[in-house]
Scaffold this active site. Structure first.
Site, PDB file in Angstrom:
ATOM      1  N   GLY A  72       8.120   6.937  -2.357  1.00 53.47           N
ATOM      2  CA  GLY A  72       7.646   6.248  -3.557  1.00 53.47           C
ATOM      3  C   GLY A  72       8.399   4.972  -3.884  1.00 53.47           C
ATOM      4  O   GLY A  72       8.617   4.644  -5.059  1.00 53.47           O
ATOM      5  N   LEU A  73       8.814   4.265  -2.838  1.00 51.21           N
ATOM      6  CA  LEU A  73       9.452   2.946  -3.001  1.00 51.21           C
ATOM      7  C   LEU A  73      10.704   3.002  -3.887  1.00 51.21           C
ATOM      8  O   LEU A  73      10.925   2.117  -4.718  1.00 51.21           O
ATOM      9  CB  LEU A  73       8.455   1.919  -3.566  1.00 51.21           C
ATOM     10  CG  LEU A  73       7.261   1.564  -2.681  1.00 51.21           C
ATOM     11  CD1 LEU A  73       6.332   0.581  -3.393  1.00 51.21           C
ATOM     12  CD2 LEU A  73       7.720   0.963  -1.346  1.00 51.21           C
ATOM     13  N   ASN A 128       4.613  -5.606   1.906  1.00 54.72           N
ATOM     14  CA  ASN A 128       4.078  -4.263   2.149  1.00 54.72           C
ATOM     15  C   ASN A 128       2.879  -4.012   1.238  1.00 54.72           C
ATOM     16  O   ASN A 128       3.053  -3.705   0.057  1.00 54.72           O
ATOM     17  CB  ASN A 128       5.196  -3.239   1.894  1.00 54.72           C
ATOM     18  CG  ASN A 128       4.724  -1.817   2.126  1.00 54.72           C
ATOM     19  OD1 ASN A 128       3.599  -1.596   2.581  1.00 54.72           O
ATOM     20  ND2 ASN A 128       5.585  -0.864   1.804  1.00 54.72           N
ATOM     21  N   CYS A 131       1.896   0.890   1.243  1.00 53.01           N
ATOM     22  CA  CYS A 131       2.627   2.126   0.912  1.00 53.01           C
ATOM     23  C   CYS A 131       1.626   3.175   0.413  1.00 53.01           C
ATOM     24  O   CYS A 131       0.953   2.957  -0.592  1.00 53.01           O
ATOM     25  CB  CYS A 131       3.694   1.869  -0.139  1.00 53.01           C
ATOM     26  SG  CYS A 131       4.505   3.417  -0.639  1.00 53.01           S
ATOM     27  N   LYS A 166       2.306  -6.423   5.968  1.00 51.97           N
ATOM     28  CA  LYS A 166       2.380  -5.092   6.606  1.00 51.97           C
ATOM     29  C   LYS A 166       1.166  -4.264   6.208  1.00 51.97           C
ATOM     30  O   LYS A 166       0.931  -4.006   5.025  1.00 51.97           O
ATOM     31  CB  LYS A 166       3.680  -4.384   6.196  1.00 51.97           C
ATOM     32  CG  LYS A 166       3.860  -3.033   6.887  1.00 51.97           C
ATOM     33  CD  LYS A 166       5.257  -2.488   6.682  1.00 51.97           C
ATOM     34  CE  LYS A 166       5.452  -1.158   7.378  1.00 51.97           C
ATOM     35  NZ  LYS A 166       6.812  -0.649   7.236  1.00 51.97           N
ATOM     36  N   THR A 194       2.444   4.175   7.535  1.00 52.99           N
ATOM     37  CA  THR A 194       2.213   5.589   7.848  1.00 52.99           C
ATOM     38  C   THR A 194       0.756   6.010   7.638  1.00 52.99           C
ATOM     39  O   THR A 194       0.022   5.426   6.839  1.00 52.99           O
ATOM     40  CB  THR A 194       3.118   6.457   6.975  1.00 52.99           C
ATOM     41  OG1 THR A 194       2.968   6.046   5.620  1.00 52.99           O
ATOM     42  CG2 THR A 194       4.571   6.326   7.373  1.00 52.99           C
ATOM     43  N   GLY A 218       6.334   8.982  13.144  1.00 55.03           N
ATOM     44  CA  GLY A 218       7.059   9.662  14.216  1.00 55.03           C
ATOM     45  C   GLY A 218       6.319   9.528  15.532  1.00 55.03           C
ATOM     46  O   GLY A 218       5.233   8.928  15.604  1.00 55.03           O
ATOM     47  N   GLY A 244       5.158   2.065  14.801  1.00 53.12           N
ATOM     48  CA  GLY A 244       4.502   3.371  14.797  1.00 53.12           C
ATOM     49  C   GLY A 244       4.924   4.241  15.959  1.00 53.12           C
ATOM     50  O   GLY A 244       4.433   4.057  17.072  1.00 53.12           O
TER      51      GLY A 244
HETATM   52  C1  SIN Z   1       7.856   4.960   0.429  1.00 49.87           C
HETATM   53  O1  SIN Z   1       8.820   4.462  -0.170  1.00 49.87           O
HETATM   54  O2  SIN Z   1       7.089   5.759  -0.133  1.00 49.87           O
HETATM   55  C2  SIN Z   1       7.596   4.609   1.853  1.00 49.87           C
HETATM   56  C3  SIN Z   1       7.283   3.163   2.005  1.00 49.87           C
HETATM   57  C4  SIN Z   1       5.986   2.910   2.657  1.00 49.87           C
HETATM   58  O3  SIN Z   1       5.388   3.796   3.280  1.00 49.87           O
HETATM   59  O4  SIN Z   1       5.498   1.785   2.560  1.00 49.87           O
END
Ligand code: SIN
Length: 304
Positions: A72-73, A128, A131, A166, A194, A218, A244
């Site tokens: 969650g950043l 980004n 997320c 991104k 992800t 992963g 990735g």
């Molecule tokens: C996160 O902080 O939730 C991960 C960051 C992301 O997936 O962009």
């Protein structure tokens, strides 16, 4: 002697290996383990305008050949990053760093990116828009070409440094979103963030992750990421950074042959903090094995 140098948006890197945002902190934590100046560069923890505590715990679920996160950043906010984190980083990393910027509105992306644009140690801004773990921002900008274009246009107007957008894989046509960003002046595209995923605890009959769903990354995602990197690289004319499931020097070569100019390594750092060091050390022998003199010559080789 093989040549591992590449050029990313006008800045030369000693090699294409870049720890991905969120898996390498602000760098100095890893500098206790090895000299991080061997890296091409690295992308620091996603930074927002205000401090964020992140999502409730549990935030991590283990999976076969990967993991789900819903962080969650979490970050201290851009002002503290500039006043406290970057000075510590500058003591141990003497190359340009990639600043990863998160946000919940166009204004927030612009404000945070502008502040980081003024930092000498920042070479690139990685925006980004992907997320999956926050509402009202993050991925919502990365799932529509129009919204992605709007963020790109606003940030590009406000900053001088190269802007890399991104992207999220949780879309039907990632290349269309990349094209929309290129159309508004993006200097590069990085992908993939992800994949949305979920695990359930059979005893409690509840999701393992407090936020129910999260982002899967992963080794398991490598073939999916590689395919998407190739899709994007075939449609845009700006550098692509492949991300990735990368965990070996051979994976780096595959990403580059698919069209990546540089390659980010994410979840592998969480399993083995020396993962990037090991990949960099292994690159020359992998290049010799596959008769590659210079990494620059294999970018997009599958189309050549
Ligand atoms: C996160 O902080 O939730 C991960 C960051 C992301 O997936 O962009």
């Amino acid at each position: 002697m093989v040549d591992t140098k590449v050029t990313l948006c006008g800045i030369e890197l000693d090699n294409p290996v870049i720890p991905a945002s969120g898996t390498f902190g602000y760098g100095y934590e890893f500098a206790e383990l090895y000299d991080i100046n061997i890296l091409g560069t690295f992308s620091f923890k996603g930074t927002t305008s205000e401090p964020r505590f992140g999502n409730p715990t549990p935030r991590i679920a283990e999976c076969t050949a990967g993991m789900i996160n819903s962080v969650g950043l979490q970050n201290p906010g851009v002002d503290k990053v500039i006043s406290e984190e970057l000075p510590k980083l500058r003591n141990c990393f003497h190359k340009k760093v990639m600043a990863n910027v998160g946000g919940f509105s166009i204004d927030e992306y612009v404000k945070t990116a502008s502040k980081l644009d003024n930092c000498d140690c920042v070479g690139w801004l990685e925006i980004n828009i992907s997320c999956p773990n926050v509402h009202g921002g993050g991925m919502s900008f990365g799932t529509s070409p129009l919204a992605a274009a709007e963020v790109t246009r606003a940030v590009k107007k406000a900053v001088k440094k190269p802007v890399i957008i991104k992207l999220s894989p949780n879309v039907t046509d990632i290349a269309a979103i990349a094209e929309a960003c290129e159309g508004e002046g993006a200097d590069g595209i990085s992908l993939i963030n992800t994949l949305l995923g979920m695990r359930i605890n059979l005893r409690t009959r509840k999701p393992v992750i407090a936020n129910r769903k999260g982002g899967f990354s992963g080794e398991a995602v490598f073939p999916v990421a590689l395919r998407m990197v190739n899709d994007v690289a075939e449609r845009v004319h700006i550098p692509v950074v492949g991300i990735g499931g990368v965990s070996s020097a051979e994976n780096v070569l595959e990403m580059m042959m698919a069209g990546a100019t540089a390659v980010e390594v994410g979840a592998a750092n969480l399993i083995n903090p020396y993962a990037c060091r090991d990949i960099i050390n292994d690159l020359p022998s992998a290049m010799e094995k596959y008769k590659i003199n210079s990494l620059r010559e294999i970018i997009g080789a599958i189309n050549g």
